[in-house]
Design a protein around this motif. Sequence first.
Motif, PDB file in Angstrom:
ATOM      1  N   ALA A  11      16.311  29.139  43.907  1.00  0.00           N
ATOM      2  CA  ALA A  11      15.501  29.445  44.948  1.00  0.00           C
ATOM      3  C   ALA A  11      15.974  27.864  45.756  1.00  0.00           C
ATOM      4  CB  ALA A  11      13.898  29.141  44.069  1.00  0.00           C
ATOM      5  N   LEU A  12      15.972  27.215  45.652  1.00  0.00           N
ATOM      6  CA  LEU A  12      16.711  25.668  45.829  1.00  0.00           C
ATOM      7  C   LEU A  12      17.372  25.968  46.763  1.00  0.00           C
ATOM      8  CD1 LEU A  12      17.079  23.739  42.381  1.00  0.00           C
ATOM      9  CD2 LEU A  12      15.200  23.777  44.171  1.00  0.00           C
ATOM     10  N   CYS A  13      18.272  27.009  46.842  1.00  0.00           N
ATOM     11  CA  CYS A  13      19.532  26.982  47.890  1.00  0.00           C
ATOM     12  C   CYS A  13      19.359  28.034  48.698  1.00  0.00           C
ATOM     13  CB  CYS A  13      20.885  27.614  47.015  1.00  0.00           C
ATOM     14  SG  CYS A  13      21.308  25.973  46.021  1.00  0.00           S
ATOM     15  N   GLY A  14      17.952  28.395  48.643  1.00  0.00           N
ATOM     16  CA  GLY A  14      17.473  29.380  49.856  1.00  0.00           C
ATOM     17  C   GLY A  14      17.758  31.244  49.992  1.00  0.00           C
ATOM     18  N   GLY A  15      17.931  31.698  48.584  1.00  0.00           N
ATOM     19  CA  GLY A  15      18.424  32.824  48.241  1.00  0.00           C
ATOM     20  C   GLY A  15      19.656  33.377  48.236  1.00  0.00           C
ATOM     21  N   ALA A  16      20.585  31.926  48.172  1.00  0.00           N
ATOM     22  CA  ALA A  16      22.731  32.583  48.108  1.00  0.00           C
ATOM     23  C   ALA A  16      22.758  32.663  46.813  1.00  0.00           C
ATOM     24  CB  ALA A  16      22.768  30.786  47.789  1.00  0.00           C
ATOM     25  N   ALA A  17      23.712  33.762  47.001  1.00  0.00           N
ATOM     26  CA  ALA A  17      23.625  34.594  45.167  1.00  0.00           C
ATOM     27  C   ALA A  17      25.052  34.081  44.739  1.00  0.00           C
ATOM     28  CB  ALA A  17      25.112  36.166  46.102  1.00  0.00           C
ATOM     29  N   TYR A  18      25.282  34.554  43.354  1.00  0.00           N
ATOM     30  CA  TYR A  18      26.570  33.790  42.457  1.00  0.00           C
ATOM     31  C   TYR A  18      27.534  34.680  42.284  1.00  0.00           C
ATOM     32  CZ  TYR A  18      23.561  29.732  41.115  1.00  0.00           C
ATOM     33  OH  TYR A  18      23.232  28.326  40.470  1.00  0.00           O
ATOM     34  N   LEU A  19      28.563  34.071  42.902  1.00  0.00           N
ATOM     35  CA  LEU A  19      29.480  34.875  41.626  1.00  0.00           C
ATOM     36  C   LEU A  19      29.677  34.289  40.557  1.00  0.00           C
ATOM     37  CD1 LEU A  19      31.936  36.087  42.735  1.00  0.00           C
ATOM     38  CD2 LEU A  19      32.750  34.329  42.678  1.00  0.00           C
ATOM     39  N   SER A  20      30.331  35.800  39.744  1.00  0.00           N
ATOM     40  CA  SER A  20      30.065  35.452  38.080  1.00  0.00           C
ATOM     41  C   SER A  20      30.616  36.687  37.327  1.00  0.00           C
ATOM     42  CB  SER A  20      28.514  36.109  37.374  1.00  0.00           C
ATOM     43  OG  SER A  20      28.117  35.244  35.978  1.00  0.00           O
ATOM     44  N   ARG A  52      44.196  39.244  45.101  1.00  0.00           N
ATOM     45  CA  ARG A  52      43.022  38.696  45.934  1.00  0.00           C
ATOM     46  C   ARG A  52      42.538  39.356  47.032  1.00  0.00           C
ATOM     47  NH1 ARG A  52      44.673  32.450  45.740  1.00  0.00           N
ATOM     48  NH2 ARG A  52      44.777  32.361  43.871  1.00  0.00           N
ATOM     49  N   SER A  53      43.412  39.998  47.631  1.00  0.00           N
ATOM     50  CA  SER A  53      42.436  40.944  48.535  1.00  0.00           C
ATOM     51  C   SER A  53      41.869  41.858  48.474  1.00  0.00           C
ATOM     52  CB  SER A  53      43.891  41.509  49.246  1.00  0.00           C
ATOM     53  OG  SER A  53      44.237  42.333  48.409  1.00  0.00           O
ATOM     54  N   GLU A  54      41.796  43.119  46.693  1.00  0.00           N
ATOM     55  CA  GLU A  54      41.018  43.377  46.062  1.00  0.00           C
ATOM     56  C   GLU A  54      39.878  42.656  45.982  1.00  0.00           C
ATOM     57  OE1 GLU A  54      39.856  45.038  41.702  1.00  0.00           O
ATOM     58  OE2 GLU A  54      42.346  45.594  42.696  1.00  0.00           O
ATOM     59  N   LEU A  55      39.873  41.299  45.541  1.00  0.00           N
ATOM     60  CA  LEU A  55      38.783  40.832  45.961  1.00  0.00           C
ATOM     61  C   LEU A  55      38.396  40.405  46.679  1.00  0.00           C
ATOM     62  CD1 LEU A  55      36.558  38.449  43.260  1.00  0.00           C
ATOM     63  CD2 LEU A  55      38.136  36.659  44.060  1.00  0.00           C
ATOM     64  N   GLY A  56      38.639  39.708  48.066  1.00  0.00           N
ATOM     65  CA  GLY A  56      38.170  39.391  48.409  1.00  0.00           C
ATOM     66  C   GLY A  56      37.646  40.427  49.745  1.00  0.00           C
ATOM     67  N   ARG A  57      38.121  41.715  49.434  1.00  0.00           N
ATOM     68  CA  ARG A  57      37.395  43.189  50.117  1.00  0.00           C
ATOM     69  C   ARG A  57      35.746  43.387  48.938  1.00  0.00           C
ATOM     70  NH1 ARG A  57      42.274  45.503  50.023  1.00  0.00           N
ATOM     71  NH2 ARG A  57      42.212  46.262  48.027  1.00  0.00           N
ATOM     72  N   TYR A  58      36.098  43.319  48.105  1.00  0.00           N
ATOM     73  CA  TYR A  58      34.504  43.237  47.184  1.00  0.00           C
ATOM     74  C   TYR A  58      33.442  42.253  47.953  1.00  0.00           C
ATOM     75  CZ  TYR A  58      31.547  42.633  43.272  1.00  0.00           C
ATOM     76  OH  TYR A  58      30.334  42.304  42.689  1.00  0.00           O
ATOM     77  N   LEU A  59      34.457  41.064  47.844  1.00  0.00           N
ATOM     78  CA  LEU A  59      33.125  39.655  48.216  1.00  0.00           C
ATOM     79  C   LEU A  59      32.320  40.000  50.075  1.00  0.00           C
ATOM     80  CD1 LEU A  59      35.260  37.013  47.341  1.00  0.00           C
ATOM     81  CD2 LEU A  59      32.866  38.066  46.570  1.00  0.00           C
ATOM     82  N   ALA A  60      33.344  41.012  50.927  1.00  0.00           N
ATOM     83  CA  ALA A  60      33.307  41.142  52.163  1.00  0.00           C
ATOM     84  C   ALA A  60      31.659  42.040  51.563  1.00  0.00           C
ATOM     85  CB  ALA A  60      34.622  41.110  52.881  1.00  0.00           C
ATOM     86  N   GLN A  61      31.981  42.694  50.956  1.00  0.00           N
ATOM     87  CA  GLN A  61      31.041  44.648  50.727  1.00  0.00           C
ATOM     88  C   GLN A  61      30.064  43.929  49.901  1.00  0.00           C
ATOM     89  OE1 GLN A  61      32.934  46.905  48.163  1.00  0.00           O
ATOM     90  NE2 GLN A  61      33.923  48.043  49.667  1.00  0.00           N
ATOM     91  N   GLN A  62      29.668  42.478  49.634  1.00  0.00           N
ATOM     92  CA  GLN A  62      28.907  42.626  49.106  1.00  0.00           C
ATOM     93  C   GLN A  62      27.786  41.497  49.591  1.00  0.00           C
ATOM     94  OE1 GLN A  62      27.539  42.604  45.777  1.00  0.00           O
ATOM     95  NE2 GLN A  62      28.502  44.498  45.533  1.00  0.00           N
ATOM     96  N   TRP A  63      28.871  40.603  51.106  1.00  0.00           N
ATOM     97  CA  TRP A  63      28.588  39.796  51.971  1.00  0.00           C
ATOM     98  C   TRP A  63      27.443  41.176  52.484  1.00  0.00           C
ATOM     99  CZ3 TRP A  63      27.852  34.924  52.131  1.00  0.00           C
ATOM    100  CH2 TRP A  63      27.477  34.145  53.662  1.00  0.00           C
ATOM    101  N   GLU A  64      27.872  42.440  52.978  1.00  0.00           N
ATOM    102  CA  GLU A  64      26.829  42.670  54.163  1.00  0.00           C
ATOM    103  C   GLU A  64      25.503  43.490  53.428  1.00  0.00           C
ATOM    104  OE1 GLU A  64      27.941  44.158  57.604  1.00  0.00           O
ATOM    105  OE2 GLU A  64      29.935  42.518  57.052  1.00  0.00           O
ATOM    106  N   ARG A  66      24.189  40.891  51.724  1.00  0.00           N
ATOM    107  CA  ARG A  66      23.300  39.651  51.887  1.00  0.00           C
ATOM    108  C   ARG A  66      23.865  38.939  52.673  1.00  0.00           C
ATOM    109  NH1 ARG A  66      20.114  38.232  47.537  1.00  0.00           N
ATOM    110  NH2 ARG A  66      20.147  36.003  48.125  1.00  0.00           N
ATOM    111  N   PRO A  67      23.489  38.966  54.380  1.00  0.00           N
ATOM    112  CA  PRO A  67      24.068  38.123  54.581  1.00  0.00           C
ATOM    113  C   PRO A  67      23.382  36.964  55.166  1.00  0.00           C
ATOM    114  CG  PRO A  67      23.108  40.196  56.091  1.00  0.00           C
ATOM    115  CD  PRO A  67      23.009  40.320  54.881  1.00  0.00           C
ATOM    116  N   GLY A  68      24.342  36.319  55.411  1.00  0.00           N
ATOM    117  CA  GLY A  68      23.930  34.624  55.897  1.00  0.00           C
ATOM    118  C   GLY A  68      23.275  33.814  54.178  1.00  0.00           C
ATOM    119  N   LYS A  69      22.981  34.391  53.547  1.00  0.00           N
ATOM    120  CA  LYS A  69      22.134  34.175  52.279  1.00  0.00           C
ATOM    121  C   LYS A  69      23.228  32.682  51.805  1.00  0.00           C
ATOM    122  CE  LYS A  69      18.577  36.085  52.547  1.00  0.00           C
ATOM    123  NZ  LYS A  69      17.129  35.305  52.865  1.00  0.00           N
ATOM    124  N   GLY A  70      24.458  33.284  51.761  1.00  0.00           N
ATOM    125  CA  GLY A  70      25.730  32.036  51.014  1.00  0.00           C
ATOM    126  C   GLY A  70      25.916  32.072  49.331  1.00  0.00           C
TER     127      GLY A  70
END
Length: 98
Positions: A11-20, A52-64, A66-70
């Motif tokens: 809420a304080l960060c405008g709806g950004a997601a967490y990596l956990s 790390r390339s596998e993690l990068g692909r996963y993060l890119a999928q998740q970003w799609e 929730r684009p622009g939320k951080g």
Amino acid sequence: RSWGDFFIDQALCGGAAYLSRYMVIPACPGSSLYAWISHSVWFFNRKKGLDRSELGRYLAQQWELRPGKGLIVYPEGTRNQKKEPLKLKTGVLQMAYD
């Protein structure tokens, strides 16, 4: 701090997601289910030798989803009960700059 802080920080960060890590789910199943459904926490398995390339692909999928939320990342990688800070984990930070 607790895992329940996810909602306050988002809420304080405008709806950004967490990596956990997935290990949060058994400790906090109700809020983890909500977080998974809303894509507000991006769960992953931390392990030695993680591609790390596998993690990068996963993060890119998740970003799609929730684009622009951080994305909020705690680079120390774990909770610490000691007074001195832990060594920073640089993997995600390197990916952010690549």
